[in-house]
Write an enzyme that holds these catalytic residues in place. Sequence first.
Site, PDB file in Angstrom:
ATOM      1  N   VAL A  38     -41.328   8.295 -50.125  1.00 41.15           N
ATOM      2  CA  VAL A  38     -41.298   8.887 -51.343  1.00 41.15           C
ATOM      3  C   VAL A  38     -40.932   9.550 -52.640  1.00 41.15           C
ATOM      4  O   VAL A  38     -41.719   9.590 -53.335  1.00 41.15           O
ATOM      5  CB  VAL A  38     -41.917  10.259 -50.824  1.00 41.15           C
ATOM      6  CG1 VAL A  38     -42.125  11.525 -51.742  1.00 41.15           C
ATOM      7  CG2 VAL A  38     -43.014  10.882 -49.787  1.00 41.15           C
ATOM      8  N   GLU A  39     -39.752   8.912 -52.163  1.00 37.58           N
ATOM      9  CA  GLU A  39     -38.836   8.629 -53.754  1.00 37.58           C
ATOM     10  C   GLU A  39     -37.494   7.710 -52.520  1.00 37.58           C
ATOM     11  O   GLU A  39     -37.059   7.960 -51.790  1.00 37.58           O
ATOM     12  CB  GLU A  39     -37.880   9.879 -53.314  1.00 37.58           C
ATOM     13  CG  GLU A  39     -38.952  11.085 -54.567  1.00 37.58           C
ATOM     14  CD  GLU A  39     -39.100  12.494 -53.583  1.00 37.58           C
ATOM     15  OE1 GLU A  39     -40.353  13.137 -54.380  1.00 37.58           O
ATOM     16  OE2 GLU A  39     -38.799  12.546 -52.765  1.00 37.58           O
ATOM     17  N   THR A  40     -36.925   7.650 -54.003  1.00 35.54           N
ATOM     18  CA  THR A  40     -35.741   6.180 -54.124  1.00 35.54           C
ATOM     19  C   THR A  40     -34.416   7.020 -54.631  1.00 35.54           C
ATOM     20  O   THR A  40     -35.412   7.168 -55.844  1.00 35.54           O
ATOM     21  CB  THR A  40     -35.818   4.907 -53.757  1.00 35.54           C
ATOM     22  OG1 THR A  40     -37.110   4.892 -53.126  1.00 35.54           O
ATOM     23  CG2 THR A  40     -34.488   4.250 -53.889  1.00 35.54           C
ATOM     24  N   HIS A  54     -35.831  17.098 -51.420  1.00 38.97           N
ATOM     25  CA  HIS A  54     -35.050  16.436 -50.041  1.00 38.97           C
ATOM     26  C   HIS A  54     -34.516  14.629 -50.962  1.00 38.97           C
ATOM     27  O   HIS A  54     -33.635  14.885 -50.045  1.00 38.97           O
ATOM     28  CB  HIS A  54     -36.319  15.618 -49.281  1.00 38.97           C
ATOM     29  CG  HIS A  54     -37.026  14.552 -48.902  1.00 38.97           C
ATOM     30  ND1 HIS A  54     -37.752  14.114 -50.135  1.00 38.97           N
ATOM     31  CD2 HIS A  54     -36.553  13.187 -47.867  1.00 38.97           C
ATOM     32  CE1 HIS A  54     -37.764  12.406 -49.915  1.00 38.97           C
ATOM     33  NE2 HIS A  54     -37.234  12.506 -48.874  1.00 38.97           N
TER      34      HIS A  54
END
Length: 293
Positions: free
Chosen positions: A46-48, A77
Amino acid sequence: MTPIRFLQLDVFTRFAGGGNPLGVVLGAESWTDARMQRFARWANLVETTFVLPPSRSSASYRLRIFTPYKEIPFAGHPTIGSAHAVLETAFAEAQSGRLVQECLAGLLPIQVEGDGPARELFVAAPASKVLIDGAPARARLATVLSHLDLGPLGCAFVEGGRRWWLAEIADEAALRAWSPNHGAIGELARATDSLGLCVFARSQTEPAALAVRAFPAGVGIVEDPASGAANGLIAAFIAEREPNGPLASGYRVSQGREIGHDAEIGIRFGGDGSVQVGGQTQTVIDGWLRWPE
């Protein structure tokens, strides 16, 4: 090709597999924007995030946050998980129980409580405002929400770092059993330049006071297992509409159960009207990566 540190984490959970996955890269100071984006696309989380030395003396570290498709200024998050990684790897140390994250959303203080796997981290969410509410908001969401009955707060279009449509659903069981029209949510997100729709219901059956489901179709995600920024906006909306209500002293959120996760998110309210969002993070992978120019 020099290897650099990489962690994969589960955020907003007491156990691995229960929260929202996050990749964290440390030591990528020489990487270009395109190289970071290419790795985030490959990681397909979803995110890095990329933890970098701060450019401002008051910050503990600098953070850049990438979805597989673009860089974003803030998300809950990735902020909580990256702060966990900073502490786990000794990239920076908390001062008087606090880290300060530098990111595109500004300088964000992060409260550090406890240590190790049981440690909880809380970040002050960006200030928010309601853009559309009342009858216009209900009209815009009528098709998307179809047969669901609204709760006392109704629905609204809000902005605070990111834009979300919010709707309180009257019944928790109906919320959890709902099969949304994801195509309609995607159309709504694109038409209003928002992430999508976040729905919530008050719970009478478990320790968490609120059940939340988030559908960020605006960034290509069907359903999010844990949404820090969205929960910050929900909390601000609740605080504005019910300043002395049953949730005014803070509460816990249950999210992600419908897609095989069981995230736990804590919400606190400051005396100045600020909202803090936080929880625990678990390290799942701690290793090294090699990524070409």
